[in-house]
Write an enzyme that holds these catalytic residues in place. Structure first.
Site, PDB file in Angstrom:
ATOM      1  N   CYS A 122       0.466  -1.308  -0.406  1.00  0.00           N
ATOM      2  CA  CYS A 122       0.107  -0.073   0.133  1.00  0.00           C
ATOM      3  C   CYS A 122       1.094   0.941  -0.388  1.00  0.00           C
ATOM      4  CB  CYS A 122      -0.715   0.085   1.255  1.00  0.00           C
ATOM      5  SG  CYS A 122      -1.676   0.843   1.325  1.00  0.00           S
ATOM      6  N   ASP A 171      -8.064  -3.349  -8.428  1.00  0.00           N
ATOM      7  CA  ASP A 171      -8.023  -1.760  -8.093  1.00  0.00           C
ATOM      8  C   ASP A 171      -8.662  -0.444  -7.969  1.00  0.00           C
ATOM      9  OD1 ASP A 171      -6.225  -0.475  -5.452  1.00  0.00           O
ATOM     10  OD2 ASP A 171      -4.405  -1.805  -5.869  1.00  0.00           O
ATOM     11  N   HIS A 198      -7.321  -4.197  -4.516  1.00  0.00           N
ATOM     12  CA  HIS A 198      -6.011  -3.406  -3.421  1.00  0.00           C
ATOM     13  C   HIS A 198      -5.684  -4.008  -1.509  1.00  0.00           C
ATOM     14  CE1 HIS A 198      -3.649  -0.172  -2.663  1.00  0.00           C
ATOM     15  NE2 HIS A 198      -3.604  -0.289  -1.466  1.00  0.00           N
TER      16      HIS A 198
END
Length: 229
Positions: A122, A171, A198
């Site tokens: 991330c 994502d 994600h």
């Protein structure tokens, strides 16, 4: 398996890092860079996993310059708080938190006596990409779904070590067309795209995808074995 220690950056700033050691002599070291939820139980388990694979793992607390002791879950409130903390760190004058990542790399090299790789998730994926392009002492880098690394000036950076990247095709934070543009801008980077969302590596999130996480980890371990030993 691990414990927290204090590290010191070039500017004298002291911050904690979670360190997990392998059973025997480390074959190399891996710096693990957190998401926007702190060095929480998931990131500690990731570090433990790399230690179990034979690496000294170091996970620096990259929020420490703006808030100490961040360790959250994955609720909407946690997400909102994490985004605010990320924005605060990103607003720090350069080199900002990258000097803390450099301190973690230096400690990993000195303690393991081997080469150092870096992996991040991330926001940590974005920091991993920046580290691969701007910091010293890295032999391999693996960003997972690095938010922002396919946008703005990031795709124009030049990595100083081999890089492998993992993205999910569902994502919504990282549109697939930007991933394709990144691939064209970085022909030397290995880019893998999974049928996943994600955060697919995190088994504490609703977006966890076991198949994608397992394959990405296998590829990452193979990549580290090639470049770190």
């Amino acid at each position: 398996m691990g414990k927290f220690i204090d590290l010191q950056s070039a500017d004298g700033f002291v911050f904690p890092a979670y360190v997990a050691e392998p059973a025997g002599k480390p074959k190399a070291a891996v710096v693990v860079v957190q998401e926007i939820f702190g060095v929480n139980s998931h990131i500690r388990s990731v570090a433990d996993g790399y230690a179990a694979a034979g690496y000294l793992a170091v996970a620096p607390a990259t929020f420490h310059r703006v808030q100490q002791g961040v360790d959250t879950g994955y609720t909407d409130a946690d997400m909102k708080a994490g985004m605010a903390l990320k924005a605060a760190v990103e607003a720090l004058p350069p080199p900002g938190v990258l000097q803390d990542v450099q301190a973690a790399i230096n400690h990993a090299a000195q303690t393991s006596g081997g080469k150092v790789g870096i992996v991040g998730y991330c926001w940590g994926g974005l920091l991993t990409w920046r580290a691969a392009c701007t910091l010293s002492g890295l032999s391999a880098a693996v960003p997972y779904y690095g938010g922002g690394m396919t946008a703005g000036d990031e795709p124009a950076r030049k990595p100083a070590c081999p890089v492998m990247v993992h993205f999910g095709d569902q994502d919504h934070w990282i549109p697939l067309d930007t991933v394709e543009a990144f691939k064209k801008a970085q022909p030397g980077v290995q880019v893998h795209v999974y049928e996943a969302n994600h955060g697919f590596n995190c088994d504490q999130r609703g977006s966890y995808n076991e198949a994608a996480a397992t394959l990405a980890r296998a590829r990452t371990l193979e990549f580290f074995a090639k470049y770190l030993g």
